[in-house]
Design a protein around this motif. Sequence first.
Motif, short mmCIF file in Angstrom:
data_model
loop_
_atom_site.label_atom_id
_atom_site.label_comp_id
_atom_site.label_asym_id
_atom_site.label_seq_id
_atom_site.Cartn_x
_atom_site.Cartn_y
_atom_site.Cartn_z
N TYR A 1 0.94 -1.20 0.19
CA TYR A 1 0.04 -0.13 0.01
C TYR A 1 1.01 1.12 0.04
O TYR A 1 0.61 2.18 -0.67
CB TYR A 1 -1.21 -0.02 1.23
N PHE B 1 2.28 1.77 -3.30
CA PHE B 1 1.29 2.36 -4.37
C PHE B 1 0.92 3.78 -3.97
O PHE B 1 0.70 4.54 -4.81
CB PHE B 1 -0.07 1.48 -4.15
N GLU B 2 0.89 4.15 -2.76
CA GLU B 2 0.58 5.46 -2.48
C GLU B 2 1.73 6.52 -2.95
O GLU B 2 1.28 7.72 -3.21
CB GLU B 2 0.25 5.66 -0.89
N GLU C 1 4.09 0.50 -10.08
CA GLU C 1 2.73 0.66 -9.80
C GLU C 1 1.96 -0.38 -10.48
O GLU C 1 0.93 -0.78 -9.79
CB GLU C 1 2.23 2.13 -10.10
N VAL D 1 2.10 -3.56 -8.50
CA VAL D 1 1.51 -3.29 -7.11
C VAL D 1 -0.09 -3.52 -7.22
O VAL D 1 -0.57 -4.35 -6.57
CB VAL D 1 1.98 -1.93 -6.41
N LYS D 2 -0.58 -2.95 -8.32
CA LYS D 2 -2.02 -3.17 -8.44
C LYS D 2 -2.33 -4.46 -8.65
O LYS D 2 -3.32 -5.10 -8.18
CB LYS D 2 -2.52 -2.17 -9.76
#
Length: 68
Positions: free
Chosen positions: A50, A53-54, A60, A63-64
């Motif tokens: 998380y 991702f942030e 990215e 990560v998704k």
Amino acid sequence: MPMTHTLKDCLSNEAAIDGIIATCDGDTRGAISFLLLVNEQLVTELRQLYAAFEHGSPSEGRVKKLLH
């Protein structure tokens, strides 16, 4: 959305529980400690994902995929 468990899920869970306890030589307290440690590791990994991702990490897209 309510979770529905099938007989197959329950049998799988029972087999997994039996396997974990057997791995701990029948020590249920040891099995619970093991599961708590594993859960802690998973929570830590999820927090890291998380956070990555942030902050718009270069990976990215990866990560998704891991989060969904």
